[in-house]
Design an enzyme around this catalytic site. Sequence first.
Site, PDB file in Angstrom:
ATOM      1  N   ILE B  84       7.993   1.446   4.600  1.00 43.71           N
ATOM      2  CA  ILE B  84       8.705   0.884   5.748  1.00 43.71           C
ATOM      3  C   ILE B  84       8.944  -0.612   5.636  1.00 43.71           C
ATOM      4  CG2 ILE B  84       8.236   2.639   7.485  1.00 43.71           C
ATOM      5  CD1 ILE B  84       5.810   1.147   8.363  1.00 43.71           C
ATOM      6  N   GLY B  85       8.295  -1.249   4.692  1.00 46.25           N
ATOM      7  CA  GLY B  85       8.540  -2.687   4.561  1.00 46.25           C
ATOM      8  C   GLY B  85       7.924  -3.207   3.285  1.00 46.25           C
ATOM      9  N   GLY B  87       7.016  -7.047   1.274  1.00 47.77           N
ATOM     10  CA  GLY B  87       7.069  -8.505   1.277  1.00 47.77           C
ATOM     11  C   GLY B  87       6.157  -9.051   0.199  1.00 47.77           C
ATOM     12  N   GLY B  88       6.062 -10.364   0.186  1.00 47.70           N
ATOM     13  CA  GLY B  88       5.221 -11.003  -0.815  1.00 47.70           C
ATOM     14  C   GLY B  88       3.777 -10.545  -0.713  1.00 47.70           C
ATOM     15  N   MET B  89       3.393 -10.110   0.475  1.00 44.70           N
ATOM     16  CA  MET B  89       1.998  -9.742   0.654  1.00 44.70           C
ATOM     17  C   MET B  89       1.775  -8.248   0.490  1.00 44.70           C
ATOM     18  SD  MET B  89       0.545 -12.512   0.837  1.00 44.70           S
ATOM     19  CE  MET B  89      -0.996 -11.607   0.850  1.00 44.70           C
ATOM     20  N   VAL B  92       4.304  -2.041   2.811  1.00 40.67           N
ATOM     21  CA  VAL B  92       3.768  -1.382   3.999  1.00 40.67           C
ATOM     22  C   VAL B  92       4.371   0.015   4.083  1.00 40.67           C
ATOM     23  CG1 VAL B  92       3.436  -1.519   6.479  1.00 40.67           C
ATOM     24  CG2 VAL B  92       3.704  -3.607   5.155  1.00 40.67           C
ATOM     25  N   LYS B 107      -0.949  -0.994   4.622  1.00 41.61           N
ATOM     26  CA  LYS B 107      -0.486  -2.096   3.772  1.00 41.61           C
ATOM     27  C   LYS B 107      -1.326  -2.111   2.510  1.00 41.61           C
ATOM     28  CE  LYS B 107       1.374  -6.464   4.175  1.00 41.61           C
ATOM     29  NZ  LYS B 107       1.920  -7.336   5.132  1.00 41.61           N
ATOM     30  N   ASP B 200       1.236 -18.407   8.249  1.00 41.68           N
ATOM     31  CA  ASP B 200       2.494 -17.841   7.757  1.00 41.68           C
ATOM     32  C   ASP B 200       3.300 -17.270   8.926  1.00 41.68           C
ATOM     33  OD1 ASP B 200       4.398 -17.196   5.905  1.00 41.68           O
ATOM     34  OD2 ASP B 200       3.405 -15.359   5.208  1.00 41.68           O
TER      35      ASP B 200
END
Lengths: 196, 579
Positions: B84-85, B87-89, B92, B107, B200
């Site tokens: 669903i997502g 990112g840099g982290m 997810v 995550k 962040d």
Amino acid sequence: MTAIQQEITQLLLKWSKGDADALERLIPIVYPELRRMARRYMGRENSQHTLQTSALINEAYLKLIDQQAVEWQDRAHFFAAAAQVMRRILIDHARRYRYEKRGAGARRIAIDDVAIIADERASEFVALDAALVALTNLDARKGRIVELRFFGGLTVEETAEVLKLSPITIKREWRTARAWLYREISGENVTVDSKL
Amino acid sequence: MNAEGWNRVDELFQNAVEIQPSDRRAYLDKECRGDEFLRNEVESLLSSDSCDWEFIDRSALESAAVLLADEQQKVGHYEILKLIGRGGMGEVYLARDQILNRDIALKLLPQEYTQDPDRLSRFQREARTISALNHPNIITIYELGNVEDQEFISTELIEGETLRTRLKMGAMLIRDALEIALQIAGALAAAHRSGIVHRDIKPENIMLRPDGYIKVLDFGLAKLAEQSESFLQSTNAEGLDMSSGLLMGTARYMSPEQAKGISVDSRSDIFSLGTVLYEMLTGRPPFDEEHTATLTESILHEDPLSIDKLATAVPANLVFLVDKMLSKDRKSRYQNADELIKDLKFLQKELVADASHLESRRPESMLGSMLERIARWPGLAFSLIIIAVVLAIGYSSFKFLRGEAAEASTERLLAEAGTWTTKSPISSPRWQAEPAVLNNVLYVAGGWNVCSPFANLESYDSATDTWTQKASMIRARGGHGVAVLNGQIYAVGGSIDCAVHISSVEAYDPATDSWSEKAPLPSARAAHVVAVSNGRSEDRQVDRACADANPAIGSCRRGSRRNYLCDGRRRSVRRVVHG
């Protein structure tokens, strides 16, 4: 240079020099690493279910293997060993995947495109492995070419280097092997969807 | 087939593929000379050769990746359903908790961020602290875990969209932007009180739920990444490619402190929230240079274009608020999220008031001019903040201190959303006791138990959750008004019996822990509200008192305490001057 790289490299070298136990110790190390890499690449390209092949393979070799530690003359053995390890891991994985999916009361139904494609891929892997055994019996050199190129991810030139043949020969042999395998697998009525 | 036969098949096939398909029949006629088996073999291979077979043309690893990734659809007792997502982290996934049978967000943290066990455990400690806050605007963490060296965090699944997605539609209404900023600030205030800096804050980390709730994601994760990068750089001589692109998303919202690479505190989050608020109001980030070097330069040295140049009908106070949040020098920003919340609420009320009273759009509107003066007159800011605190805490405390249930407990309003946590109780049950905040300490003075008034004053230490007895009031009273003025707490009026109202005024000095008598009110009153503001007169500090017990002051109504200050601008309340 990580400890994992060193260990994998040493085990691959041992195995390529005839230490059969090395393989049993290699697989549990390489397998989780491959899974992690695969997941990351899948994640990036998830929407199309396609991958940047060269990036994945480069990373697999870079991350798993300390290439500088491999002597030039060992390279042929080394990559042949790596390709065999990859074949063993991927085929075992495909078998288990199919078993879990279809045997033992079907773990779950296909919930999305990834699962459907994965199911088809697993079937292809198992069928290919059987066909490759037959091809190797018929023509060992073609079997090795397929193993190096397909499972090892080597280019025509790299395969030529490992087998000490010309790239032209590798290309021609590959073409026969490919046609033979395709015929063998289609003859077994395993669906090979040309769109995959 | 023997080897010789196969070699012949191979040879004919390899030759045949080199010639035009139309010439192959003639070639095979010639070469096979009636050997049907040979001919069938070669022809079937030629037919296979013409088939697309992507599976073999890719490498096995590529095809297997789908398989390997699919099997990864289980992480511990979570079954991954879909991505669903990303990112840099980390990525997810929507996943199903097979034990509790509910959908969650999972995550998976990138390995490069979780290699150092010390930093990982520090992150986990922070995550536990954050999750213990149980704040309605902070995503709820269910589990921190590890499966096969893969660190993961499972959290509540939030329906809705990220603020980033919302911002693709352009600038937002001021009202909506304020509400979102307020909720983010609420989350930050709670986290900061626990000593946790988000680091962040950016639109990607803000989720907007359809019901209006805002959820802030990824507390503490930035620190993990930041430290891991230096960790990696120091341990990996060859150096991973930490190209600017990797951190670009974050860089746009980073504070000057972060740009300089110096240590950050909660004020860094205030700055980042300022950039987010700026973008909500104008549709573009305040610093939007393409390259990290120029972006950093802007963040450090350039003032962004004022928001009223990019958006219409922006109140001057809002321009001031955003500018203050975006101060390069953190000492000039809001010093904590609570201060920011007060001003945001002020602005919200002003906006509502402006919408309902067209005349109040004039610049001489009392609240407007007061807020404007904050900029010019820092001394005033303090008393204004106190008003806001009294309003905020007084209003929430009103519910229980004046409530019919005279329970000896105090609770703190965690958010406008209405989540309460139980705090240690005051000394005895009472009602119509009055709270006040002075020097960031909560006081409660007086109140009644049945019809016996209390004189006692107690102060509350939020760090230890304990109450301390202070000097008692000269006159016991309940239902009195309380305000903070010039560093003292004023107790104004009230009643000493169920029916006896008093006009007595006294002030508490925390320096000497004593009360002193002040000039009485012109008339006795109780259950009224006292506020401090700067008047229009030469006497800059006045009390405005208004009693609903006094029918002479008609515009004040019970239950409309929040409106008293707004009503004040229409001068419908009586002014009482204290020396």
